[in-house]
Write an enzyme that holds these catalytic residues in place. Sequence first.
Site, PDB file in Angstrom:
ATOM      1  N   ARG A  15       0.061  -7.215   6.691  1.00  0.00           N
ATOM      2  CA  ARG A  15      -0.763  -6.175   7.815  1.00  0.00           C
ATOM      3  C   ARG A  15      -1.377  -5.898   7.406  1.00  0.00           C
ATOM      4  O   ARG A  15      -1.387  -5.162   5.621  1.00  0.00           O
ATOM      5  CB  ARG A  15       0.036  -5.725   8.749  1.00  0.00           C
ATOM      6  CG  ARG A  15       0.925  -4.480   7.433  1.00  0.00           C
ATOM      7  CD  ARG A  15       0.530  -2.770   7.436  1.00  0.00           C
ATOM      8  NE  ARG A  15       1.392  -1.858   6.745  1.00  0.00           N
ATOM      9  CZ  ARG A  15       0.259  -1.602   5.895  1.00  0.00           C
ATOM     10  NH1 ARG A  15       0.141  -2.458   4.652  1.00  0.00           N
ATOM     11  NH2 ARG A  15       1.234  -0.824   5.005  1.00  0.00           N
ATOM     12  N   ASP A  24       4.720   7.846   9.990  1.00  0.00           N
ATOM     13  CA  ASP A  24       5.841   6.832  10.387  1.00  0.00           C
ATOM     14  C   ASP A  24       7.177   7.156  10.184  1.00  0.00           C
ATOM     15  O   ASP A  24       7.734   7.307  10.669  1.00  0.00           O
ATOM     16  CB  ASP A  24       5.198   5.213   9.998  1.00  0.00           C
ATOM     17  CG  ASP A  24       5.893   5.145   8.386  1.00  0.00           C
ATOM     18  OD1 ASP A  24       5.946   6.036   7.669  1.00  0.00           O
ATOM     19  OD2 ASP A  24       6.427   3.839   8.479  1.00  0.00           O
ATOM     20  N   GLY A 105       0.908  -5.914  -3.886  1.00  0.00           N
ATOM     21  CA  GLY A 105       0.840  -5.177  -5.156  1.00  0.00           C
ATOM     22  C   GLY A 105      -0.782  -4.278  -4.501  1.00  0.00           C
ATOM     23  O   GLY A 105      -1.629  -3.290  -4.589  1.00  0.00           O
ATOM     24  N   GLY A 107      -0.975  -2.998  -0.826  1.00  0.00           N
ATOM     25  CA  GLY A 107      -0.532  -2.754   0.359  1.00  0.00           C
ATOM     26  C   GLY A 107      -1.330  -3.508   1.193  1.00  0.00           C
ATOM     27  O   GLY A 107      -1.192  -2.586   2.533  1.00  0.00           O
ATOM     28  N   SER A 110       3.095  -6.954   1.502  1.00  0.00           N
ATOM     29  CA  SER A 110       3.804  -8.429   1.344  1.00  0.00           C
ATOM     30  C   SER A 110       5.264  -8.983   1.250  1.00  0.00           C
ATOM     31  O   SER A 110       6.171  -9.841   1.991  1.00  0.00           O
ATOM     32  CB  SER A 110       3.163  -9.546  -0.440  1.00  0.00           C
ATOM     33  OG  SER A 110       3.559  -8.143  -1.044  1.00  0.00           O
ATOM     34  N   ASP A 151       5.414  -1.353   8.395  1.00  0.00           N
ATOM     35  CA  ASP A 151       5.722  -2.664   7.997  1.00  0.00           C
ATOM     36  C   ASP A 151       6.068  -3.971   8.769  1.00  0.00           C
ATOM     37  O   ASP A 151       5.276  -4.278   9.402  1.00  0.00           O
ATOM     38  CB  ASP A 151       5.419  -2.722   6.771  1.00  0.00           C
ATOM     39  CG  ASP A 151       4.661  -1.669   5.837  1.00  0.00           C
ATOM     40  OD1 ASP A 151       3.401  -1.249   6.350  1.00  0.00           O
ATOM     41  OD2 ASP A 151       4.958  -0.870   4.908  1.00  0.00           O
TER      42      ASP A 151
HETATM   43  C1  GLA Z   1       4.124   2.074   2.811  1.00  0.00           C
HETATM   44  C2  GLA Z   1       5.754   2.451   3.666  1.00  0.00           C
HETATM   45  C3  GLA Z   1       5.378   2.314   5.338  1.00  0.00           C
HETATM   46  C4  GLA Z   1       4.230   3.635   5.698  1.00  0.00           C
HETATM   47  C5  GLA Z   1       3.127   3.462   4.604  1.00  0.00           C
HETATM   48  C6  GLA Z   1       2.024   4.837   4.708  1.00  0.00           C
HETATM   49  O1  GLA Z   1       3.926   1.150   3.722  1.00  0.00           O
HETATM   50  O2  GLA Z   1       6.568   0.904   3.576  1.00  0.00           O
HETATM   51  O3  GLA Z   1       6.592   3.116   6.029  1.00  0.00           O
HETATM   52  O4  GLA Z   1       5.002   4.570   5.226  1.00  0.00           O
HETATM   53  O5  GLA Z   1       2.945   3.418   3.688  1.00  0.00           O
HETATM   54  O6  GLA Z   1       1.538   4.878   6.006  1.00  0.00           O
END
Ligand code: GLA
Length: 341
Positions: A15, A24, A105, A107, A110, A151
Site C-alpha cells: 500500500r 492512525d 524498507g 514504507g 511489505s 497498513d
Molecule cells: C507505519 C505504521 C502505520 C502508520 C504509519 C504512519 O506505516 O505501521 O500504522 O502509523 O507508519 O502513518
Amino acid sequence: MGVTSGLIRAFAPGRVNIIGDHTDYTGGLVLPMTIDRGTMIEGQLHDGPVELVSSTEDQPAIVPLDIADPSTATPGWARYVAGVVAEMRPMSGFKGRVSTTIPSGAGLSSSAALEVAVALALGFRGSVTELALLAQRAEQTASGVPCGIMDQLSIAAGSELGPTLIDCHTLTVTPLEFPEDLDIVVVYGHHRTLVGSEYAARVRECAQAEAIIGPLRLALPSDAARIVDTVVRSRARHVISENQRVRDFVMAIHADARADAGQLMIESHNSLRDDFHTSTPAMDDLVTALCARDGVWGARMTGGGFGGCVVALAEQGAIENDEAKRVWVVRPARGAHLNVS
Ligand code: GLA
C-alpha cells in the site's frame, strides 16, 4: 492424521498512503491505496511447522506451531510469520514459497502484506477488520513497534477503484473513486526500518497530548495551542491538522480540484517535516524536485517516515515508470485474497 488440501495461493498487495500519516494510532483519518505490487504465498497445509522459502531472502522461515516468543524468531523476516502463527495457533502447518514485488524498507508495507498473506494461507476465517487486527497484533509482537491499524486494514480491505478513506476509530473503510487520468507516483528514496526509529516516541508524545487535551481526533487547533510543552504541542498540531487535510483532500478529489489536492499533500509533508520530525533531508529534496516538474500537483513523504518513499499526484503520463530509478506509477489494486485449487 495427515492433512490433505489443494494448492493454496494467498495474495496481499502493498500500500501507499496518499495522505494522513501518523494519525492512525490516535483513531484519526488515513487515505491509503493498495497497489499493483504484492506478496504471494503458494503452498499446502501439512503436518509440521510453518515452513516458507522466499524469493528475496536467503534463509527460510521455519516456525513451530507452538512458538512462544515471535520476536526471537530467526532470520529477521521469520518474526512476522511467527507473529501470525502465535496469534492464530493453527491446527496444521504449511509448506510453501513467498514471492514478492514489494521492496522492503520502502514504507510500502511489505511486512503487513506478509502478515496478511500468511494469515490467509493458514486458513484465517473472519471479517477484514478481524484479519487486520490480527495482523496488527502480529506486527506489534514481532517487531516491538506500536504501529497503528492503517497498513493491515488497507491491505485487507483495499479496492481496485482507488484509495480507501479509513476512519481508524470506527475502522470503517470507504473507497474513494479516483479520476482515471490522475497518476499516483511512488519514488523510493532510501531504505528505512521503523524498528529502533523514533516511531514509538511519536506514539508516546501523542498519548501525552491526549492526556492534556483529550482525543486528538476530536481536537481543534486551538486545543493544541493550550499545550505548554513545545514538542508535545507540535506533535498535536500535526495530527489535528493532518486529520483535517484528509477530509479536505477527499473533498478536493470529489470536486476534481487537483491543485487543491496537490497543495494539501505539500502541506502534509511540511507538517510531517516541521511539526512531526519524521522526514529526512533526502525526502525533502525529493519532494521539492518532484513538485518542480510539469504536471505534478503535489508530493509528500509517505508512511512511517525516517526514509522510505515519497508519493506524488501527477497528471497522467507526466512522470514515467522507471524501474532503474525506482520510480513507479502505481495503480489501485484489489485487497488481499485467497485462492484454493
Ligand atoms: C507505519 C505504521 C502505520 C502508520 C504509519 C504512519 O506505516 O505501521 O500504522 O502509523 O507508519 O502513518
